[in-house]
Design a protein around this motif. Structure first.
Motif, PDB file in Angstrom:
ATOM      1  N   ASN A   1       1.021  -1.413  -0.141  1.00  0.00           N
ATOM      2  CA  ASN A   1       0.106   0.101   0.037  1.00  0.00           C
ATOM      3  C   ASN A   1       0.999   1.418  -0.193  1.00  0.00           C
ATOM      4  O   ASN A   1       0.729   2.356  -0.653  1.00  0.00           O
ATOM      5  CB  ASN A   1      -0.748   0.090   1.124  1.00  0.00           C
TER       6      ASN A   1
ATOM      7  N   LYS B   1       2.014   1.417  -3.333  1.00  0.00           N
ATOM      8  CA  LYS B   1       1.388   1.983  -4.053  1.00  0.00           C
ATOM      9  C   LYS B   1       0.633   3.446  -3.810  1.00  0.00           C
ATOM     10  O   LYS B   1       0.476   4.749  -4.484  1.00  0.00           O
ATOM     11  CB  LYS B   1      -0.105   1.300  -4.298  1.00  0.00           C
ATOM     12  N   PHE B   2       0.677   3.924  -3.101  1.00  0.00           N
ATOM     13  CA  PHE B   2       0.125   4.943  -2.642  1.00  0.00           C
ATOM     14  C   PHE B   2       0.839   6.655  -2.681  1.00  0.00           C
ATOM     15  O   PHE B   2       0.956   7.290  -2.062  1.00  0.00           O
ATOM     16  CB  PHE B   2      -0.921   5.106  -1.862  1.00  0.00           C
TER      17      PHE B   2
ATOM     18  N   ASP C   1       5.015   6.304   4.716  1.00  0.00           N
ATOM     19  CA  ASP C   1       5.499   6.952   3.583  1.00  0.00           C
ATOM     20  C   ASP C   1       5.515   8.085   3.425  1.00  0.00           C
ATOM     21  O   ASP C   1       4.890   8.885   4.520  1.00  0.00           O
ATOM     22  CB  ASP C   1       4.865   5.817   2.556  1.00  0.00           C
TER      23      ASP C   1
ATOM     24  N   ILE D   1      -4.430  10.379   4.084  1.00  0.00           N
ATOM     25  CA  ILE D   1      -5.228   9.455   4.288  1.00  0.00           C
ATOM     26  C   ILE D   1      -6.152  10.549   5.083  1.00  0.00           C
ATOM     27  O   ILE D   1      -5.976  11.092   6.270  1.00  0.00           O
ATOM     28  CB  ILE D   1      -5.367   8.402   5.106  1.00  0.00           C
TER      29      ILE D   1
ATOM     30  N   GLU E   1     -13.606  -1.150   1.843  1.00  0.00           N
ATOM     31  CA  GLU E   1     -13.145   0.302   1.916  1.00  0.00           C
ATOM     32  C   GLU E   1     -11.713   1.361   1.149  1.00  0.00           C
ATOM     33  O   GLU E   1     -11.232   0.256   1.421  1.00  0.00           O
ATOM     34  CB  GLU E   1     -13.587   0.603   3.353  1.00  0.00           C
ATOM     35  N   GLN E   2     -11.620   1.791   0.669  1.00  0.00           N
ATOM     36  CA  GLN E   2     -11.066   2.277  -0.059  1.00  0.00           C
ATOM     37  C   GLN E   2     -11.611   4.188   0.322  1.00  0.00           C
ATOM     38  O   GLN E   2     -12.513   4.683   0.503  1.00  0.00           O
ATOM     39  CB  GLN E   2     -11.711   2.021  -1.176  1.00  0.00           C
ATOM     40  N   VAL E   3     -10.352   4.997  -0.042  1.00  0.00           N
ATOM     41  CA  VAL E   3     -10.512   6.367   0.474  1.00  0.00           C
ATOM     42  C   VAL E   3     -12.269   7.109  -0.518  1.00  0.00           C
ATOM     43  O   VAL E   3     -12.393   7.519   0.072  1.00  0.00           O
ATOM     44  CB  VAL E   3      -9.320   7.225   0.893  1.00  0.00           C
TER      45      VAL E   3
ATOM     46  N   GLY F   1      -6.841  -2.104  -6.802  1.00  0.00           N
ATOM     47  CA  GLY F   1      -7.140  -2.807  -5.379  1.00  0.00           C
ATOM     48  C   GLY F   1      -8.301  -3.494  -5.038  1.00  0.00           C
ATOM     49  O   GLY F   1      -9.484  -2.566  -5.660  1.00  0.00           O
ATOM     50  N   THR F   2      -8.984  -4.345  -4.207  1.00  0.00           N
ATOM     51  CA  THR F   2     -10.348  -4.447  -4.509  1.00  0.00           C
ATOM     52  C   THR F   2     -10.586  -3.707  -2.504  1.00  0.00           C
ATOM     53  O   THR F   2     -11.899  -3.953  -2.087  1.00  0.00           O
ATOM     54  CB  THR F   2      -9.889  -5.453  -3.384  1.00  0.00           C
ATOM     55  N   GLY F   3      -9.851  -3.105  -2.015  1.00  0.00           N
ATOM     56  CA  GLY F   3      -9.580  -2.721  -0.555  1.00  0.00           C
ATOM     57  C   GLY F   3     -10.309  -4.064   0.581  1.00  0.00           C
ATOM     58  O   GLY F   3     -11.036  -3.423   1.304  1.00  0.00           O
TER      59      GLY F   3
ATOM     60  N   GLY G   1      -7.205  -5.257   1.270  1.00  0.00           N
ATOM     61  CA  GLY G   1      -6.368  -5.810   1.838  1.00  0.00           C
ATOM     62  C   GLY G   1      -5.790  -5.294   3.448  1.00  0.00           C
ATOM     63  O   GLY G   1      -5.822  -6.309   3.956  1.00  0.00           O
ATOM     64  N   LEU G   2      -6.329  -4.021   3.779  1.00  0.00           N
ATOM     65  CA  LEU G   2      -6.266  -3.818   5.237  1.00  0.00           C
ATOM     66  C   LEU G   2      -7.835  -4.392   6.274  1.00  0.00           C
ATOM     67  O   LEU G   2      -6.444  -4.534   7.614  1.00  0.00           O
ATOM     68  CB  LEU G   2      -6.421  -2.103   5.266  1.00  0.00           C
TER      69      LEU G   2
ATOM     70  N   SER H   1       1.607   8.459   5.877  1.00  0.00           N
ATOM     71  CA  SER H   1       1.070   7.347   7.102  1.00  0.00           C
ATOM     72  C   SER H   1       1.866   6.933   6.930  1.00  0.00           C
ATOM     73  O   SER H   1       3.167   6.565   6.775  1.00  0.00           O
ATOM     74  CB  SER H   1      -0.310   6.652   5.965  1.00  0.00           C
TER      75      SER H   1
END
Ligand code: ADP
Length: 617
Positions: free
Chosen positions: A360, A363-364, A392, A397, A410-412, A422-424, A426-427, A451
């Motif tokens: 993540n 990625k972000f 990072d 967020i 859940e994604q932002v 992404g699928t939301g 991972g976390l 973050s």
């Protein structure tokens, strides 16, 4: 502890009251009564002595001593409590009694005197002493009898009150209480007391409430059963789908891996790499969905193996390094733990958590760095506390999303998915796995600045056995002794993939298409390891394993490794029950094959068999 029943309390209060009354009677009331009786007696005796003195005046005037004697002795004789009677002249001459007898004294002796006078002339003094003890005794015993009678009547009334309380209050209240206890255990049919009084009203209200609770409980139970069935159906569906997706992937990924190891021109290599990358991405989505499903159903099994936290961290960093470098990001390792520090834990799942957080972060983050810091430190409770921070310098967020991002899907915002994919999931998997390991994960972040995810997990201490080498695993594996491997799979593609990979690793391969063939082949010759597909028509891998184990042939003790696309906890349990030693998830990878065969080599040098554990993802 004293009993606390109403009955007991009532008896105690009433007995205490009776006791108090008895004490007051004995020590306050009786002495007062004695005084009253004594006073009355004294007045009475005084009057009688005065009358007697008047009655002997004529005898005194006429000096009839005989008559005086007669009168006074008759009086003495008549009243047996008259202890003494004296008649003395003013000059001190005793006229009665003739012999000299002293007047008796004592607390219960009353003495009264009266002058014997005639027209203001005192002829003598008459003195009487009376013993009132028998009278006081009679009086006291009458009083006591009265009190005893009173106490008897009170006891009878008490018994009546107790019976009434017991019959109409206590017993019925106990009945209500029993019904409440039974209701707590799920029994709603215990009879309640009836009646028009307060207890009856209470019982009716309780009955109405019980009815409502029963209805609600039944509705909840039905809803729970429905949702359990739905959940079960969904996890069956997820398992079936993932099996169906993994099976063709097993035909794609290992073949592409093998293809990548052949001589290819640049364009061909790029295309093969694309197949591998897309295949891996698909495989990891399937794994994520399966993980979420297992975490939801509580079916996730964690293993406990010796592992090195420092190595775990550097392995996770190695995995994300290529993608970080491809974006020009610096990957910094500030993790502090001695290389030889060992703990026990599920290294595969821990690596999965770290890769998720690091992935993540990469990625972000568009520019800057990703830092992994933290430490593995022995804690006071004898455990090792693993703390990892992944920071990072990425997009960050927004605060209002911080509490949600650990939820499923859940994604932002929607643009995140369009921009970064992404699928939301991972976390949510990170949090599920961390909590399954009794750890915590948290985040703090500043939009536009970056973050930081903080992970804290307790691990058990252990001693690590060095088993892995850092050189090319395929080359290292080739250097080891060639093992005789029986591959059992009803799917021709799977058979040829496994066979090609094993041959590449330098092993001798025998193929079997069915469970029956596998049993027959293992009756003929001895193998070092049997890779057994689980789902096969006629005789499946589980029954084939049972027959090989029970047959007592040359492979009764051979290591049998399940080879399947179903990787849920119940599949692992089924394999273990059937007598299998290990488990390899499809699609096959060189790493998993090498690990399974490594253990065979290790077993050759008398290592104990490893327990069957959940493979990674
Ligand atoms: P996915 O990455 O597949 O979308 P995750 O569950 O891993 O799903 O993450 C959920 C969301 O949390 C992401 O979509 C993203 O919006 C946010 N997020 C996670 N990690 C970071 C990070 N390091 N920096 C910024 N946003 C993040």
């Amino acid at each position: 502890m004293l009993p606390t029943t109403i009955r007991f309390r009532l008896i105690a209060v009433i007995l205490a009251g009776i006791g108090l009354i008895a004490l007051l009677f004995e020590f306050a009331w009786l002495p007062r009564l004695d005084d009253l009786v004594t006073e009355a007696q004294a007045r009475e005796v005084g009057r009688e002595v005065e009358i007697l003195a008047e009655s002997i005046v004529p005898y005194m005037l006429s000096n009839q001593l005989g008559a005086i004697h007669e009168t006074l002795s008759q009086v003495e004789f008549r009243y047996d409590n008259w202890a003494a009677l004296h008649l003395v002249t003013p000059e001190g001459r005793k006229l009665y009694p003739i012999s000299s007898v002293d007047l008796p004294e004592g607390p219960e002796i009353i003495t009264r005197s009266a002058p014997v006078t005639f027209r203001d002339t005192t002829l003598g003094t008459l003195t009487a002493s009376i013993d009132i003890a028998p009278q006081i005794q009679r009086f006291q015993s009458a009083q006591r009898n009265m009190v005893l009678l009173g106490a008897g009547i009170v006891a009878l009334i008490l018994a009546g009150v107790l019976y009434t309380i017991d019959r109409f209050l206590t017993r019925r209240l106990v009945q209500v209480a029993r019904a409440a206890d039974a209701m707590a255990l799920g029994k709603y049919d215990v009879t309640l007391p009836d009646g028009r009084d307060e207890v009856g009203t209470l019982a009716r209200s309780f009955g109405a409430m019980r009815g409502q609770i029963q209805d609600q409980t039944e509705r909840l139970e039905q809803a729970r059963a429905r949702s359990e069935r739905a959940l079960e159906a969904r996890s069956r569906f997820v398992a079936t789908m993932s099996h169906e997706i993994r099976t063709p992937l097993n035909g794609i990924l290992p073949v592409a891996e093998m293809l990548a190891r052949t001589d290819l021109d640049a364009e061909q290599r790029e295309r093969v790499e694309t197949i591998i990358t897309s295949g891996n991405a698909l495989s990891s989505i399937v794994n994520d969905i399966l993980d979420v499903s297992m975490l939801e159903n509580g079916k996730l099994t964690l293993s406990s193996r010796p592992m090195s936290p420092a190595r775990l961290v550097s392995e996770a960093l190695d995995i994300v390094r290529p993608s970080a470098e491809a974006k020009g990001l610096t990957l910094i390792n500030r993790f502090e733990a001695p290389q030889d520090m060992t703990c026990r834990g599920d290294d595969d799942r821990l690596r999965q958590i770290l890769i998720n957080l690091l992935g993540n972060a990469v990625k972000f983050t568009e520019r800057g760095s990703i830092t992994l810091s933290g430490a593995a430190v022995p804690a006071q409770d004898g455990q090792v506390r693993l703390r990892v921070e992944v920071s990072d310098t990425g997009i960050g967020i927004p605060p209002e999303h911080l509490s949600r991002i650990f939820g499923r899907f859940e994604q932002v915002d929607d643009t995140t998915m369009r921009r970064f994919g992404g699928t939301g999931l991972g976390l949510s998997i990170v949090r599920g796995l961390t909590e399954a390991m009794h750890g915590t994960v948290s985040v703090d972040s500043t939009p536009g600045q970056g973050s930081r995810f903080t992970l804290e997990i307790p691990l058990a201490p252990a001693i690590l056995r060095e088993t892995r080498s850092t050189s090319d695993p395929v080359q290292t594996a080739r250097a080891q002794r060639a093992a005789k491997v029986l591959v059992v799979d009803d799917n021709a593609i799977n058979r040829s993939v496994a066979s090609a990979m094993l041959k590449k690793l330098g092993h001798d391969v025998t193929l079997a298409e069915t469970g029956r063939e596998a049993v027959a082949a293992s009756a003929r010759s001895r193998f070092d390891v049997i890779l057994m597909d689980v789902h096969m028509p006629e005789l499946d891998g589980l029954d084939a394993t049972r027959q090989i184990r029970a047959g007592g042939g040359p492979n009764a003790g051979t290591r049998i490794v399940a080879l399947t696309a179903s990787v849920q906890a119940r599949d692992v349990d089924a394999c273990r029950c059937a007598g299998m030693d290990d488990f390899i998830a499809k699609p096959l990878s060189f790493e998993a094959l090498i690990a399974a065969l490594d253990l065979v080599q290790a077993a050759d040098i008398a290592e104990p068999r490893q327990p069957l554990e959940m493979p990674n993802g």
